[in-house]
Design a protein around this motif. Structure first.
Motif, mmCIF file in Angstrom:
data_model
loop_
_atom_site.group_PDB
_atom_site.id
_atom_site.type_symbol
_atom_site.label_atom_id
_atom_site.label_comp_id
_atom_site.label_asym_id
_atom_site.label_seq_id
_atom_site.Cartn_x
_atom_site.Cartn_y
_atom_site.Cartn_z
ATOM 1 N N VAL A 147 0.828 -1.213 0.000
ATOM 2 C CA VAL A 147 0.000 0.000 0.000
ATOM 3 C C VAL A 147 0.859 1.258 0.000
ATOM 4 O O VAL A 147 0.653 2.185 -0.803
ATOM 5 C CB VAL A 147 -0.950 -0.003 1.218
ATOM 6 C CG1 VAL A 147 -1.494 1.387 1.484
ATOM 7 C CG2 VAL A 147 -2.108 -0.962 0.978
ATOM 8 N N LEU A 148 1.833 1.314 0.899
ATOM 9 C CA LEU A 148 2.646 2.525 1.040
ATOM 10 C C LEU A 148 3.536 2.762 -0.169
ATOM 11 O O LEU A 148 3.735 3.905 -0.598
ATOM 12 C CB LEU A 148 3.485 2.438 2.322
ATOM 13 C CG LEU A 148 2.674 2.418 3.627
ATOM 14 C CD1 LEU A 148 3.587 2.112 4.813
ATOM 15 C CD2 LEU A 148 1.968 3.748 3.850
ATOM 16 N N THR A 149 4.102 1.690 -0.710
ATOM 17 C CA THR A 149 4.988 1.858 -1.863
ATOM 18 C C THR A 149 4.202 2.135 -3.141
ATOM 19 O O THR A 149 4.673 2.865 -4.012
ATOM 20 C CB THR A 149 5.860 0.602 -2.068
ATOM 21 O OG1 THR A 149 5.015 -0.559 -2.147
ATOM 22 C CG2 THR A 149 6.820 0.416 -0.913
ATOM 23 N N TYR A 150 3.006 1.577 -3.253
ATOM 24 C CA TYR A 150 2.200 1.781 -4.462
ATOM 25 C C TYR A 150 1.887 3.259 -4.677
ATOM 26 O O TYR A 150 2.031 3.783 -5.785
ATOM 27 C CB TYR A 150 0.895 0.976 -4.356
ATOM 28 C CG TYR A 150 0.037 1.006 -5.603
ATOM 29 C CD1 TYR A 150 0.416 0.304 -6.735
ATOM 30 C CD2 TYR A 150 -1.154 1.726 -5.643
ATOM 31 C CE1 TYR A 150 -0.365 0.308 -7.888
ATOM 32 C CE2 TYR A 150 -1.945 1.751 -6.785
ATOM 33 C CZ TYR A 150 -1.547 1.034 -7.903
ATOM 34 O OH TYR A 150 -2.313 1.061 -9.041
ATOM 35 N N VAL A 151 1.488 3.943 -3.606
ATOM 36 C CA VAL A 151 1.159 5.368 -3.725
ATOM 37 C C VAL A 151 2.369 6.171 -4.180
ATOM 38 O O VAL A 151 2.279 7.012 -5.082
ATOM 39 C CB VAL A 151 0.650 5.921 -2.381
ATOM 40 C CG1 VAL A 151 0.352 7.408 -2.504
ATOM 41 C CG2 VAL A 151 -0.597 5.197 -1.938
ATOM 42 N N ALA A 152 3.510 5.911 -3.570
ATOM 43 C CA ALA A 152 4.711 6.669 -3.914
ATOM 44 C C ALA A 152 5.162 6.413 -5.350
ATOM 45 O O ALA A 152 5.678 7.311 -6.016
ATOM 46 C CB ALA A 152 5.844 6.325 -2.944
#
Length: 550
Positions: A147-152
């Motif tokens: 989730v966190l890496t996908y947004v970035a």
């Protein structure tokens, strides 16, 4: 007219930051859609965090037709299992989900959520509840890395901060929905309703692309190009070529002869010993430490009990609902303001504001004690502990009612708002952008685990701190932590808002430092029109006047 040197520099700067993409709704819309599809998963996760709030009273004092009746010891596990399992899931998140890809991993973690909601609904023993809580905790930890890496990885620099901040907002909204559902439905029915969000998240993820960074890391360059085309406004292959080349540089493999060879296991592990990992990991961990010891974590956990001990001038449950709304308002403010003032300024203001609230609460408690006012106790497991104080009355005598009880309640509401505009949001935003491309997924999971451990420690030591230091000492300690954090962040926190991931990685690797200014693109004016305005209707100077005498 020929552009001036200043105009040319501005155009080159704009191109360097945004690869020549237009900054319009068409370009931004697919990124907004993809992030909000991902947010459905976080909405469901927030529901799992809020569900125990309506579950505990329902099984501790059940209605006549309820088969479950838990004692105090069993109920204590309901509040603890999640905190124990989530860090484990976070630590495993990067290693488990990276081979699957960001999108597929986000779909896969919905399976434990689905099983957990069914187990909640049909549960007949305490063991069923523990199993469901274990599944939600494990899935909640596993989802952190993808989730966190996908947004970035899918967002442009000028959108990344605001869209990343929506993650925490959706979790808080998910928690808040359980408060509302609990007033309308029985807890078993709420569990069934929550399944709809889980199913909707799985289906919606089929319609958004995989992260181009992950596709490049797997040497699937053609798919990465198509993903970028979708994410940058359904554009042409030529339009995304320059950004694709920059991503390919991040995942460049070593060559043996004419062939590219993937890094060995030992080489992958050694990347976690480099400065590019250790420095941002320390920064994110410290951000979590300050965020949890800002007083907000314990306020969330003991909200109903604290408001009861405060003798708040409103019902304790209504005060808790207001607290949830204030948190949502704080995160919404962060989403709006982060693009304008940047993460650094918001963090400094937030930590300074939290320090002020905590120190004022401590000062208020000292003042009330000096006035020899009667005190109410902090509520623990539904029992008032009168050895701890918050400067409030515990007696029913009308003459002894504290007329100043609105002061600490207002300070706590403001504490909830100001922390969620900055310091509580900061580490979750930073996780996706400060780590190098090759360690991002694993580092995101490890850093999240550290965050949850700090949250567990904060709640665990709170009661002991209140017994030992009383309220003024506890909140005074929180205030000093926030004040120290404000000073430390001033020196160590770079401004990453509007900066490319490549530039952020180079900063923490010690290659080139980032400036502390928020990058804002300048609107390029139409040079021809602006020049005609300067001429103001004068004779065109590119032609000579006719001096012939007729």
């Amino acid at each position: 007219m020929r552009p001036t040197e200043k105009d040319q520099n501005e155009t080159q700067d704009e191109h360097r930051h945004h690869y020549g993409y237009k900054r319009d709704l068409r370009t931004a819309m697919p990124q907004i859609i993809a992030v909000n599809v991902k947010n459905l998963l976080l909405l469901g996760y927030g529901m799992t965090l809020g569900f125990p709030t309506i579950l505990i009273p329902a099984v501790s004092q059940p209605r006549p037709d309820e088969v479950l009746r838990l004692d105090t010891s069993q109920i204590s596990w309901i509040g603890s299992i999640n905190l124990i399992v989530v860090p484990l899931g976070c630590a495993l998140s990067g290693a488990v989900t990276t081979p699957m890809g960001r999108r597929r991993a986000m779909q896969a973690v919905n399976l434990p959520f689905l099983l957990a909601w069914l187990l909640f609904h049909f549960s007949g023993t305490a063991g069923h509840l523990y199993g469901a809580l274990f599944l939600t905790g494990l899935a909640g930890g596993l989802l952190e890395a993808p989730v966190l890496t996908y947004v970035a990885e899918i967002t442009q620099p000028h959108l990344r901060g605001a869209l990343a901040a929506t993650s925490s907002m959706c979790i808080i909204i998910g928690v808040f929905t359980q408060f509302l559902f609990g007033t309308l439905l029985y807890w078993r029915s709420v569990a069934l309703v929550n399944i709809t969000v889980t199913v909707l998240a799985v289906l919606a993820l089929f319609f958004v692309p995989e992260s181009p960074h992950w596709l490049v890391s797997r040497q699937r360059h053609a798919e990465a190009r198509k993903s970028l085309q979708w994410l940058r406004g359904w554009t042409t292959p030529q339009a995304v070529e320059e950004e694709l080349k920059d991503i390919q540089v991040l995942f460049k493999r070593k060559k043996v002869g004419n062939n590219e060879v993937e890094d060995t296991w030992s080489e992958k592990v050694s990347q976690y010993l480099h400065r590019s990992f250790l420095v941002p990991f320390s920064l994110v961990s410290y951000s979590f430490f300050v965020g949890h010891f800002s007083g907000m974590t314990t306020l969330q956990t003991y909200a109903v009990s604290i408001f009861q001990s405060l003798e708040a001038p409103m019902d304790k449950y209504n005060a808790t609902l207001v607290l949830g709304l204030v948190q949502i308002a704080g995160t919404a403010s962060c989403v709006v303001l982060v693009r304008v003032v940047g993460k650094r300024v918001l963090t400094l203001i937030s930590s300074a504001g939290a320090a002020t609230c905590c120190l004022l609460l401590a000062g208020y408690d000292v003042y009330i004690q000096m006035q020899d006012k009667p005190y109410g106790g902090v509520m623990v497991n539904g029992l008032a502990d009168n050895s701890s104080t918050l400067g409030l009355n515990a007696h029913d005598d009308a003459e002894s009612v504290n007329p100043y009880s609105w002061i600490p309640m207002t300070l706590l509401f403001f504490l909830a708002f100001i922390t969620h505009t900055g310091i509580r949001m900061l580490p979750w935003i930073l996780i996706g952008e400060v780590f190098s491309a090759k360690t991002r997924a694993g580092a995101a999971g490890l850093a999240s685990a550290v965050g949850y451990v700090f949250g567990f420690v904060t709640n665990k030591v709170y009661i002991g701190m209140v017994d030992l230091l009383s309220i003024w000492g506890t909140y005074g300690f929180y205030g000093l932590i926030c004040l120290t954090g404000c000073v430390v962040f001033y020196f160590i926190l770079p401004e990453t808002e509007g900066k490319k991931l490549n530039d952020i990685e180079n900063h923490f690797a010690g290659v080139k430092k980032l400036s502390n200014e928020v990058y804002r693109s300048k609107k390029r004016k139409n040079l021809e029109i602006s020049k005609m305005r300067e001429i103001k209707g004068a004779v065109n100077q590119s032609f000579e006047g006719d001096n012939t005498n007729l």
